[in-house]
Design a protein around this motif. Structure first.
Motif, PDB file in Angstrom:
ATOM      1  N   ALA A  69     -24.550 -14.430  98.093  1.00  0.00           N
ATOM      2  CA  ALA A  69     -25.931 -14.145  97.702  1.00  0.00           C
ATOM      3  C   ALA A  69     -25.990 -13.011  96.681  1.00  0.00           C
ATOM      4  CB  ALA A  69     -26.757 -13.799  98.942  1.00  0.00           C
TER       5      ALA A  69
ATOM      6  N   VAL B 156     -24.661 -14.310  93.272  1.00  0.00           N
ATOM      7  CA  VAL B 156     -25.608 -15.198  92.594  1.00  0.00           C
ATOM      8  C   VAL B 156     -26.760 -14.402  91.990  1.00  0.00           C
ATOM      9  CG1 VAL B 156     -27.316 -17.029  92.954  1.00  0.00           C
ATOM     10  CG2 VAL B 156     -25.012 -17.260  93.914  1.00  0.00           C
TER      11      VAL B 156
ATOM     12  N   ALA C  42     -24.067 -22.083  99.733  1.00  0.00           N
ATOM     13  CA  ALA C  42     -25.439 -21.779  99.356  1.00  0.00           C
ATOM     14  C   ALA C  42     -26.420 -22.718 100.060  1.00  0.00           C
ATOM     15  CB  ALA C  42     -25.603 -21.882  97.841  1.00  0.00           C
TER      16      ALA C  42
ATOM     17  N   SER D  55     -26.721 -21.613 103.676  1.00  0.00           N
ATOM     18  CA  SER D  55     -26.783 -20.164 103.836  1.00  0.00           C
ATOM     19  C   SER D  55     -27.594 -19.774 105.071  1.00  0.00           C
ATOM     20  CB  SER D  55     -27.406 -19.538 102.591  1.00  0.00           C
ATOM     21  OG  SER D  55     -27.548 -18.140 102.733  1.00  0.00           O
TER      22      SER D  55
ATOM     23  N   TYR E 281     -34.303 -17.259  92.806  1.00  0.00           N
ATOM     24  CA  TYR E 281     -33.354 -16.196  92.477  1.00  0.00           C
ATOM     25  C   TYR E 281     -33.967 -14.799  92.484  1.00  0.00           C
ATOM     26  CZ  TYR E 281     -30.064 -19.789  90.751  1.00  0.00           C
ATOM     27  OH  TYR E 281     -29.198 -20.849  90.623  1.00  0.00           O
TER      28      TYR E 281
ATOM     29  N   LEU F 179     -30.859 -18.877  98.482  1.00  0.00           N
ATOM     30  CA  LEU F 179     -29.820 -19.761  97.984  1.00  0.00           C
ATOM     31  C   LEU F 179     -30.073 -21.198  98.423  1.00  0.00           C
ATOM     32  CD1 LEU F 179     -26.519 -17.741  98.527  1.00  0.00           C
ATOM     33  CD2 LEU F 179     -27.823 -18.034  96.424  1.00  0.00           C
TER      34      LEU F 179
ATOM     35  N   ILE G   5     -24.504 -20.375  90.558  1.00  0.00           N
ATOM     36  CA  ILE G   5     -23.820 -20.985  91.695  1.00  0.00           C
ATOM     37  C   ILE G   5     -22.606 -21.767  91.229  1.00  0.00           C
ATOM     38  CG2 ILE G   5     -24.040 -22.628  93.611  1.00  0.00           C
ATOM     39  CD1 ILE G   5     -27.044 -21.931  93.663  1.00  0.00           C
TER      40      ILE G   5
END
Length: 513
Positions: A29, A32, A364, A367, A429, A436, A477
């Motif tokens: 996380a 990203v 992701a 997650s 984001y 994610l 990602i």
């Protein structure tokens, strides 16, 4: 002064390598989010490291028949290598170097000199047989708040701090049959109650990205007087405390986060060649730094409560962290990862067998953002094949059919569609609703849409344009696919491109399990 974002994931204990639970939690996380900020032109540093002062180093070494120092050396290399293997790009990777120790001691010495720390008698489990006090990983029992079984220090279930002397039916983790008694020891504490209103005010203004479990825990903690927080422990493992009134004691490792975070910033800036890599400059109140933590829920108290109190105790010298993004446990076949039971999948082992982008996509997609989620090899193979590999390869093959025909015009309709694509990914984001899981859902939906698109004459440029925009938005990602397919990974803003020149796109390799 332009804002710089400092992203920190708490240093894992140097008692082993990183398993998928670690990667699927804070590390992926944080990576990203950092990649997204850079792709949108923002200045960001990402830092983590390893912690060797935790008592869990000693207990793990005891179980493995190793010297603690040998375990630390092996684990430090493993953790750094696994982060790199998973594509976690860290600017500053901290360890047990002298500079870190100096930073921790300098921080607590300033608090001590300002009269912020007080000497108090605190009860600890004590072993008459060994003559040792037991704290944190050395002792386990029931949490006095939620009754869950665990070690002292922090409750993994409710997130509250657990004073070792308050454990229900405490047992030594090194020798469960060792009879224990409660005995007082004089230690230095931070009187947390002095800072409760300051912490409450800070979270009233910030912390909008807090997930429900953390918000609940913070609300519970601040609804009642906060207990004194030990800054020193009457044990020998850790950084020696420099104060004569607690001679022979060490710094509580869970009292290190504020100082460690300051060190993270300096080390990260230094390794990026930035001019702010001087001591605590990036943490000064007027530094213009935005501090964001990605952390497991069980780290809520030391980083979001105790560390904030310690920063408040500096009377305005330092800024306070603005956001905390927590995660829950990531399980393996519906059971918690356990190194001691061999119930574990090591991150580096999986990346060596499965294409890295597939691993990142699946972690992701599953997650553990708000509740425990589960990993299985069968699900990894099935999900990545149906949601990522097959649709992407179909889309890429169609783009290949248009190569050599550019530049192709991009319509206003397609530019508007691209702006909506960027908005949908940005909603996942950005910190206020960071997810994610939703980012992979947006990617899955867009790939399915593109795969269904029956491209009519004149739409070739629109199709290729939207494929490129989707890949740019997925690049935080799908790092390897993006690196191979794109000249850069910037996410478009503004009106967008008016033409596009199709190029051959790489394919994804699936994994059958």
């Amino acid at each position: 002064m332009s804002e710089r974002t400092l992203i920190i994931s708490p240093a894992p204990t140097a008692n082993g390598d990183l398993h998928l639970g670690h990667l699927a939690g804070p590390f992926l996380a944080a990576d990203v989010h950092a990649r997204y900020l850079r792709a949108t032109g923002r200045d960001v540093l990402l830092a983590t490291g390893f912690q060797d002062t935790s008592t869990y180093v000693v207990t793990t070494a005891h179980r493995l028949g190793l010297e603690p120092a040998a375990l630390v050396a092996r684990s430090a290399e493993q953790i750094e290598s696994t982060l790199a293997a998973a594509g976690i790009e860290v600017d500053g990777y901290t360890g047990d170097e002298d500079r870190f120790v100096k930073t921790v001691l300098g921080f607590v010495e300033r608090l001590h000199a300002a009269g912020k720390l007080e000497l108090r008698a605190v009860k600890f489990p004590y072993s008459p047989a060994t003559g040792q006090y037991l704290v944190d990983g050395f002792v386990r029992g029931g949490c006095p708040l939620c009754l869950a079984e665990g070690c002292a220090g922090l409750c993994e279930s409710c997130g509250h701090p657990i004073a070792a002397g308050d454990l229900i039916d405490p047992k030594s983790t090194l020798d469960p049959d060792d009879p224990l008694e409660l005995r007082e020891a004089q230690v230095l504490v931070l009187p947390m109650e002095r800072y409760r209103e300051g912490i409450r005010a800070h979270f009233a203004e910030h912390g909008k990205a807090m997930r429900p479990h953390m918000a609940q825990a913070i609300r519970e903690m601040l609804s009642r007087p906060l207990p004194d927080y030990p800054v020193t422990y009457p044990i020998s493992w850790g950084i020696p405390a420099p104060f004569p009134e607690v001679a022979g004691q060490t710094i509580n490792p869970n009292a290190e986060p504020a100082a460690w975070s300051i060190y993270c910033a300096a080390l990260s800036a230094e390794r990026r060649g930035l001019p702010s890599a001087v001591d605590d400059e990036l943490w000064l109140a007027d530094a213009g730094t935005k501090v964001v933590y990605f952390l497991g829920f069980d780290n809520t108290y030391p980083f979001a409560v105790a560390a904030v109190a310690m920063l408040l105790a500096t009377d305005g010298r330092y800024l306070l962290p603005e956001e905390f993004i927590t995660n829950e446990f990531y399980e393996l076949d519906n059971s918690k990862f356990s190194t001691s039971r061999g119930h574990v999948v090591w991150g580096r082992d999986l990346v060596e067998r499965v294409p890295r982008d597939l691993v990142r996509f699946h972690l992701a997609a599953t997650s553990p953002e708000n509740q425990r989620t589960d990993f299985s090899h069968a699900a990894l193979a099935r999900v990545t094949s149906s949601r990522l590999v097959e649709p992407w390869n179909e889309v890429a093959a169609r783009v290949d059919g248009f190569t050599g025909r550019g530049p192709l015009p991009v319509s206003e309709r397609s530019r508007a569609a691209a702006a909506r694509i960027v908005e949908r990914f940005a909603a996942c984001y950005e910190l206020d609703c960071f997810s994610l899981t939703r980012a992979t859902e947006v990617l899955t939906d867009q790939l399915a849409r593109l795969a269904r698109w029956s491209v009519r004459p004149g739409e070739e440029g629109d199709f290729c344009h939207e494929v490129e925009v989707v890949l740019r938005c997925a690049a935080p990602i799908l790092i390897d696919l993006a690196a191979e397919a794109l000249p850069d990974t910037r996410i478009p803003t503004g009106a967008g491109a008016t033409t596009v020149t199709p190029a051959t796109l790489p394919r994804l390799t699936g994994w059958a399990g």
